[in-house]
Design a protein around this motif. Structure first.
Motif, PDB file in Angstrom:
ATOM      1  N   PRO A 147      -6.735  -6.090  68.280  1.00  0.00           N
ATOM      2  CA  PRO A 147      -5.360  -5.538  69.832  1.00  0.00           C
ATOM      3  C   PRO A 147      -6.551  -4.722  70.126  1.00  0.00           C
ATOM      4  O   PRO A 147      -7.376  -3.922  70.049  1.00  0.00           O
ATOM      5  CB  PRO A 147      -4.690  -5.222  68.551  1.00  0.00           C
ATOM      6  CG  PRO A 147      -5.781  -4.409  67.730  1.00  0.00           C
ATOM      7  CD  PRO A 147      -6.313  -5.746  66.855  1.00  0.00           C
ATOM      8  N   TYR A 148      -6.027  -4.704  71.646  1.00  0.00           N
ATOM      9  CA  TYR A 148      -6.442  -3.884  73.109  1.00  0.00           C
ATOM     10  C   TYR A 148      -6.475  -2.733  72.788  1.00  0.00           C
ATOM     11  O   TYR A 148      -4.865  -2.225  72.635  1.00  0.00           O
ATOM     12  CB  TYR A 148      -6.372  -4.665  73.896  1.00  0.00           C
ATOM     13  CG  TYR A 148      -7.141  -5.754  74.159  1.00  0.00           C
ATOM     14  CD1 TYR A 148      -8.515  -6.316  73.908  1.00  0.00           C
ATOM     15  CD2 TYR A 148      -6.227  -6.966  73.731  1.00  0.00           C
ATOM     16  CE1 TYR A 148      -8.863  -7.760  74.438  1.00  0.00           C
ATOM     17  CE2 TYR A 148      -7.084  -8.556  74.322  1.00  0.00           C
ATOM     18  CZ  TYR A 148      -8.351  -9.051  74.767  1.00  0.00           C
ATOM     19  OH  TYR A 148      -8.476  -9.868  74.710  1.00  0.00           O
ATOM     20  N   GLY A 149      -7.610  -1.306  73.249  1.00  0.00           N
ATOM     21  CA  GLY A 149      -6.930   0.258  73.413  1.00  0.00           C
ATOM     22  C   GLY A 149      -7.902   0.400  74.293  1.00  0.00           C
ATOM     23  O   GLY A 149      -8.917  -0.281  74.175  1.00  0.00           O
ATOM     24  N   VAL A 150      -8.043   1.507  74.777  1.00  0.00           N
ATOM     25  CA  VAL A 150      -9.001   2.188  75.010  1.00  0.00           C
ATOM     26  C   VAL A 150      -9.292   3.624  74.477  1.00  0.00           C
ATOM     27  O   VAL A 150      -8.233   4.670  73.393  1.00  0.00           O
ATOM     28  CB  VAL A 150      -8.349   2.904  76.685  1.00  0.00           C
ATOM     29  CG1 VAL A 150     -10.006   3.895  77.127  1.00  0.00           C
ATOM     30  CG2 VAL A 150      -8.208   1.384  77.650  1.00  0.00           C
ATOM     31  N   PHE A 151     -10.856   3.634  74.194  1.00  0.00           N
ATOM     32  CA  PHE A 151     -11.579   4.518  73.327  1.00  0.00           C
ATOM     33  C   PHE A 151     -12.619   5.682  74.115  1.00  0.00           C
ATOM     34  O   PHE A 151     -12.846   5.345  75.156  1.00  0.00           O
ATOM     35  CB  PHE A 151     -11.610   4.571  72.242  1.00  0.00           C
ATOM     36  CG  PHE A 151     -13.409   3.654  71.898  1.00  0.00           C
ATOM     37  CD1 PHE A 151     -14.423   4.301  71.738  1.00  0.00           C
ATOM     38  CD2 PHE A 151     -13.068   2.996  72.865  1.00  0.00           C
ATOM     39  CE1 PHE A 151     -15.639   3.661  72.598  1.00  0.00           C
ATOM     40  CE2 PHE A 151     -14.619   1.664  72.925  1.00  0.00           C
ATOM     41  CZ  PHE A 151     -15.739   2.306  72.233  1.00  0.00           C
TER      42      PHE A 151
END
Length: 428
Positions: free
Chosen positions: A26-30
């Motif tokens: 899955p893709y996220g922003v961190f």
């Protein structure tokens, strides 16, 4: 359900019960302690793979990504806008880089130090700049129960079986998992014996178990997205809690629908699970009777077998009580129908827009997706495992939503979507 993909071995340790297997990605922003700049990442086991570092190392060699700066952004909007071909190219590249027999990342010690971060040490940000947010009302069980509770009628509204109902929500108050939720204040109906409404903290605060889709490529104003191509415009799904102040909502909702009873906060999970990862878990949606109008009739309607749970953790009770077990497949209106209907009047969607499902309730008491239904409008107590009970949420309660699909020896999961309720800040 589609066949399970062939097992893929990865050099990254992944526990069998991890939501973030190599079949998920899955893709996220961190952001991290060493670099506070938000950037895109992929979850794998207990690690986050920094896509900016992978791009800087020149490992995205496919034609659609070679010269793109989509992973040097502070949100996923630009990547979302690139469309399904770019998403599939990225997924294939990342899956190959993480596989056990690929040396490009496995044997590059310096790059691995730059590219991997422990999941429990990063800060997750909102994955996209959300320009617009729409919340649908797509569960037949939930709609029927609301009719019985509020109107005393064991029937749907005349339009419900013909059109995916929705309202336009407030994107500025969408937060990611873990953000505290302040009990809202607002105007509620007059108390018994009074002719004037009261301004007070909500005493009927509720959660709503939902999921939401992020829009990828949008459409120009005045054009439509046909239902047969709708899924090419869906980047992926997240868990969602549509926090609801039922007393504020009930007083204000007629005649124009939800306003302050909903707009104070909406929580989403930080990881976006792609439709590619969900393909093995496609299943048939509920039968639609009467048949929908032609613009909503899908060539082959599809839903997803996603098991969902809601746990309430009262203050001081770390284990909490799981009070709801439901499934995404209970939704009557599909993702494709929701998106097609949203644009049928020429409304333009944009990359990063969020479209939510509405409360996901099943046919049994234990699958009802909010306390409004479980307590039947506050008439009954909902038992907790610690001996307590709830009709609606109390200050200090943490609501945790989780969801996953179960494959052959692996999970494709969404992690959790959580929020803890704090006391009101208004002086009433």
């Amino acid at each position: 359900m589609a066949p399970s993909p062939s097992p893929i071995a990865t050099f990254v340790p992944v526990a069998p019960d991890s939501h973030f297997s190599i079949h998920n990605l899955p893709y996220g922003v961190f952001s991290s302690r060493s670099d506070a700049t938000p950037r895109p990442g992929v979850a794998i086991g207990e690690q986050v793979l920094d896509l900016r570092a992978i791009a800087a190392a020149g490992l995205f060699t496919g034609p659609l990504l070679r010269d793109s700066d989509c992973f040097h952004q502070t949100s996923l909007n630009r990547f979302m806008a690139m469309g399904r071909a770019a998403w599939k190219e990225t997924r294939g590249t990342v899956q190959k880089l993480l596989s056990a027999d690929e040396p490009a990342l496995r044997d590059n010690t310096d790059l691995r130090k730059k590219a991997f971060f422990p999941l429990n040490e990063v800060k997750m940000e909102l994955p996209a700049v959300i320009g617009d947010y729409t919340d649908f009302f797509s569960s037949k069980h939930h709609a029927l129960n609301c009719g019985k509770i509020f109107r005393g009628v064991d029937a749907l509204q005349d339009n419900w079986l013909h059109v995916p109902i929705a309202y336009h929500g407030r994107s500025s108050s969408i937060v990611t998992s873990g953000h505290p939720i302040t009990r809202p204040c607002g105007q509620v109906a007059p108390a018994a014996g009074s002719s004037s409404p009261a301004f007070k903290p909500s005493s009927l605060l509720d959660f709503e178990l939902e999921m939401a889709m992020f829009v990828g490529p949008g459409n120009e104003l005045g054009t439509q997205i046909p239902v047969e191509s709708a899924y090419d415009h869906i980047f992926g799904l997240v868990l969602m809690n549509d926090w609801s102040a039922r007393d504020i909502q009930r007083w204000e909702a007629i005649p124009l629908g939800p306003f302050l009873g909903k707009s104070f906060a909406t929580t989403i999970s930080p990881w976006i699970v792609t439709l590619e990862a969900l393909e093995p878990f496609i299943c048939n949606p509920p039968a639609q009777d009467p048949p929908p109008l032609p613009y909503l009739k899908e060539p082959q309607g599809k839903s997803y077998d996603i098991a969902l749970e809601v746990t309430i953790k009262p203050d001081g009770d770390p284990k909490g009580s799981t009070i709801c077990r439901s499934n995404f497949k209970h939704l009557y209106w599909t993702l494709g129908q929701q998106l097609a209907h949203h644009t049928v009047n020429g409304c333009n969607l944009r990359p990063g827009d969020l479209l939510a499902s509405g409360t996901i309730s099943g046919p049994e008491q234990g699958s009802l997706g909010c306390l409004l239904e479980q307590s039947w409008g506050g008439r009954e107590q909902v038992a907790l495992e610690n001996g307590g009970s709830r009709k609606f949420l109390e200050d200090g309660d943490e609501v945790v939503i989780s969801g996953h699909c179960k494959g052959d020896g692996y999970l494709v999961g969404f992690g959790t979507c959580s929020g803890k309720l704090e006391p009101p800040r208004c002086s009433c």
